[in-house]
Write an enzyme that holds these catalytic residues in place. Structure first.
Site, PDB file in Angstrom:
ATOM      1  N   CYS A  96       0.823  -1.210   0.000  1.00  0.00           N
ATOM      2  CA  CYS A  96       0.000   0.000   0.000  1.00  0.00           C
ATOM      3  C   CYS A  96       0.862   1.267   0.000  1.00  0.00           C
ATOM      4  O   CYS A  96       1.538   1.539  -0.978  1.00  0.00           O
ATOM      5  CB  CYS A  96      -0.927  -0.070   1.213  1.00  0.00           C
ATOM      6  SG  CYS A  96      -2.367   0.945   1.066  1.00  0.00           S
ATOM      7  N   ARG A 139     -13.342   4.542  -3.403  1.00  0.00           N
ATOM      8  CA  ARG A 139     -12.265   3.708  -2.863  1.00  0.00           C
ATOM      9  C   ARG A 139     -12.405   2.315  -3.438  1.00  0.00           C
ATOM     10  O   ARG A 139     -13.521   1.858  -3.701  1.00  0.00           O
ATOM     11  CB  ARG A 139     -12.345   3.619  -1.338  1.00  0.00           C
ATOM     12  CG  ARG A 139     -11.971   4.880  -0.595  1.00  0.00           C
ATOM     13  CD  ARG A 139     -11.973   4.632   0.909  1.00  0.00           C
ATOM     14  NE  ARG A 139     -10.787   3.873   1.342  1.00  0.00           N
ATOM     15  CZ  ARG A 139      -9.608   4.430   1.626  1.00  0.00           C
ATOM     16  NH1 ARG A 139      -9.463   5.737   1.562  1.00  0.00           N
ATOM     17  NH2 ARG A 139      -8.580   3.697   2.002  1.00  0.00           N
ATOM     18  N   HIS A 203      -4.134  -6.162   1.990  1.00  0.00           N
ATOM     19  CA  HIS A 203      -4.021  -6.029   3.441  1.00  0.00           C
ATOM     20  C   HIS A 203      -4.161  -7.379   4.121  1.00  0.00           C
ATOM     21  O   HIS A 203      -4.162  -7.475   5.309  1.00  0.00           O
ATOM     22  CB  HIS A 203      -5.101  -5.091   3.972  1.00  0.00           C
ATOM     23  CG  HIS A 203      -4.858  -3.679   3.601  1.00  0.00           C
ATOM     24  ND1 HIS A 203      -5.870  -2.810   3.307  1.00  0.00           N
ATOM     25  CD2 HIS A 203      -3.719  -2.983   3.457  1.00  0.00           C
ATOM     26  CE1 HIS A 203      -5.357  -1.634   3.002  1.00  0.00           C
ATOM     27  NE2 HIS A 203      -4.062  -1.703   3.074  1.00  0.00           N
TER      28      HIS A 203
HETATM   29 ZN   LIG Z   1      -3.536   0.580   2.679  1.00  0.00          ZN
END
Ligand SMILES: [Zn+2]
Lengths: 243, 452
Positions: A96, A139, A203
């Site tokens: 990320c 998002r 994630h």
């Molecule tokens: Zn992230």
């Protein structure tokens, strides 16, 4: 019997640790322990020098926007050493925000442009960028499955990012998106592979859910440090966690 | 009061009566919706009837709100409050317009003590000017729903800005509450139970959020940490440090899984629930009570005579096994539960249940930030896992060194799972919807009564 160990640097582990990124270290340590390898953990944070010869593996996780801007500023003084580590085939996992900051720049949701260190050729724009033709203003959040183009392995994870990353020269995707959105929701790429650097938006954390990838990166790490031993065969004896 | 607002309230009250007393269903959202549809300004029409206290933050809102309610009642106040299930605008409107507001026994204005979801603070504060904002803590929590901690705080600040006269009563141990540009008077509470000779200055452990100084963005150090990023912090690069505390925990005497004894401003207190984090909830209620001139003795009595409200950590019996059920939803909360297990003197087993429905948070990656490795320092004898995402929690605990696990994919086998545990004491940690399923199973097997 000889003893083997690896030194792991957690870049900004105190600031870039928002979405379970530390799990990647837990998973690596788990597989290492199974084959009798010890792991030494080092936090490398604000103001610390990154010594490119001191580490066998590097984790650079994601953080919140505020922490990320502070880290971006500090990262400049580590750029040369990181470049050297990467060009000398040092294994690194960037998740990320860490993935974004190794590229040229990233644009935050509020439009603020943050310089990366450009040791890799990708860039990241934000979800409001006018050039986006898919899912503009949204998002990219949800479960994701990708397939590695080199070996056909599937990786499972969870993505939650507003940034849209586009790969550059010499970079190939970690995988092609089977379900979910990936780097930008447009070109079906997810993550990056460049030399021994792996980048991803997962994630999940990616090593915990994808033991195949964790074991491959661990084998690369050990082979680089102890070239006379067949690490892949040793790791093949350990059951792979995958879910 | 206008005719329109009277009509709005009457309609809401009859809807509430119909739902609650006739159909025996809870819920205040529908009456709230009805009232607003008749008079959008219905809240303004009743705001002079009471003083409003808004309680918000990530963890501990529900128990803190319940405690504040009991403390203020002990001080002679008439109190209106909401249920944890209705902490958003419609539920709160419903609560306020359907409540009978009686005069306080102490002659002062009645008080509405409301638990408010962080994202709903502005909606409430723009409708009714609060007298006080109570800020408990902000931790990362279900990031897929709530976003990052500074975004959450910005939402709360947007609400505070509607009421510059209101006092902001905040947890001074949390560095984030020293941030924010608003003119309100700030008063702080926190822990001061460690003597300077015992300070161990240093940075927080790596997986701690919110540790940058608001002045120069340097990493904060701490003389001591109570849990997560809470404690007595200071900057190593400038003068920034934890603000002065108006209300403080002066001693922590005994921590057990079932109760804690401690002192606030040198008043000895006891609460019937374990966990240091619950002492924060008590401290918050103490601080609010003192702000409303409730005496320390009255607060002490309020804690002692309301033992039943500490019921969130539920204790039940299953065929001779002593079972404690605890909700988990984020890393900080889970670490606090593990800290509480460290105070368990007896051998115990743990059953961990993970779901990933919307109400649990659909991203399970947070389990890797909870420090399950620390369980090795407890008297834990066995671990079992289950829930829809049993694979995630199974591998998490396996990689924490608990390789030997019974796995229950199906929660219909939960009673069997409890009975199969090798110890008399069993802790069940579960995410929200897993806990509901668990309760349903325990209910139909007759181990708990009634609904939930
Ligand atoms: Zn992230």
């Amino acid at each position: 019997m000889a003893t083997y160990d690896i030194s792991v640097a957690h870049l900004y582990g105190d600031l870039m640790n928002t979405y379970g990124d530390y799990g990647n270290i837990i998973a690596l340590k788990y597989y290492a322990t199974k084959i009798g390898v010890t792991m030494n953990y080092h936090l490398v944070s604000l103001g610390d020098r990154f010594d490119s010869s001191a580490f066998d593996f590097v984790l650079f996780g994601g953080g919140q926007d505020y922490e990320e801007t502070i880290v971006a500023e500090d990262l400049k003084q580590k750029a040369t050493d990181l470049k050297q580590y990467i060009e000398h085939d040092g294994p690194l996992l960037a998740v990320c925000g860490g993935f974004q900051l190794l590229g040229h720049y990233m644009v935050m949701a509020d439009g603020k442009k943050v310089d990366g260190i450009g040791v890799m050729d990708h860039f990241t724009t934000n979800m409001y960028d006018k050039s986006l033709t898919v899912l503009s203003g949204k998002r990219l959040t949800g479960n994701i499955v990708i397939k590695n183009n080199d070996n056909g392995e599937e990786y499972h994870g969870f993505e939650n990012h507003q940034g849209r990353t586009f790969l550059g020269q010499g970079e190939r995707a970690l995988g092609t998106v089977i379900s979910g959105n990936g780097n930008n929701g447009m070109d079906h790429s997810e993550g990056v592979i460049y030399k021994n650097v792996y980048g991803s938006y997962f994630h999940g954390p990616i090593f915990t859910r994808n033991g195949n990838l964790a074991k491959r990166v661990l084998a690369t790490t050990l082979q680089r440090k102890y070239p006379d031993i067949d690490w892949q065969s040793k790791l093949n004896t350990v059951p792979t966690e995958s879910f | 009061m206008t005719l329109k607002s009277t009509l709005a309230r009457t309609t809401a009250k009859s809807a509430h009566w119909l739902l609650h007393d006739v159909l025996h269903r809870g819920g205040t959202s529908l009456p709230g919706k009805l009232a607003v549809s008749i008079d959008p300004d219905v809240l303004k029409s009743i705001q002079q009837d009471f003083d409003l206290v808004i309680v918000t933050g990530t963890n501990g809102k529900t128990l803190t709100t319940a405690l504040i309610t009991r403390v203020l009642q002990a001080g002679g106040y008439e109190v209106i409050t909401n249920h944890s299930g209705s902490n958003m605008i419609q539920g709160i409107t419903g609560t306020l317009v359907t409540s009978k507001i009686k005069p306080s026994a102490n002659g002062k204005k009645p008080v509405a003590v409301l638990e408010v979801d962080e994202a709903n603070v502005e909606k409430i504060a723009s409708a009714i000017k609060p007298k006080m904002f109570v800020l408990t803590n902000i931790f990362r929590d279900q990031l897929d729903r709530y976003g990052e901690i500074y975004t959450t705080y910005d939402k709360i600040i947007a609400g505070i800005k509607h009421a510059p006269e209101a006092v902001v009563l905040a947890n001074g141990d949390s560095p984030i509450f020293t941030r924010g540009d608003f003119p309100n008077e700030r008063r702080y509470f926190g822990f001061n139970h460690v003597q300077p000779a015992e300070y161990q200055p240093g940075a927080a452990p790596i997986n701690t959020d919110g540790i940058l100084s608001p002045t120069d963005h340097s990493v904060l150090h701490y003389d001591f940490i109570t849990y997560a990023n809470l404690g007595k912090y200071f900057s190593t690069t400038d003068q920034f440090a934890r603000p002065n505390l108006r209300y403080q925990v002066t001693h922590v005497d005994e921590l057990t899984p079932k109760y804690s004894t401690f002192s606030i401003d040198n008043t000895p207190l006891r609460i019937e629930i374990g966990g240091l984090y619950n002492i924060y909830n008590a401290l918050t209620a103490f601080a609010v009570g003192r702000e409303f001139n409730v005496s320390a003795d009255q607060i002490k009595t309020a804690f002692e005579s309301n033992a039943q409200i500490f019921g969130r950590q539920e204790a039940i019996h299953v065929d001779g096994k002593d079972v404690t059920i605890v909700l988990i939803k984020n890393p900080v909360g889970t670490n606090s539960v593990i800290d509480m297990m460290l105070t368990e003197q007896d051998d115990f087993s743990m059953l961990a249940l993970l779901n990933a429905n919307y109400a649990d948070g659909i991203d399970t990656s947070w389990i890797w930030d909870a420090e399950f490795e620390k369980l090795h320092d407890t008297n834990i004898q066995a671990v079992a896992t289950g829930g829809q995402r049993y694979k995630d929690i199974h591998v998490r605990l396996k990689m924490a060194g608990f390789e030997d696990q019974a796995i229950y994919q199906d929660l219909t086998r939960i009673v069997e799972a409890i009975k199969a545990m090798p110890t008399d004491k069993v802790y069940i940690v579960a995410t929200y919807t897993a806990m509901l399923q668990l309760r349903e199973q325990l209910g139909s097997a007759g181990y708990i009564k009634g609904g939930f």
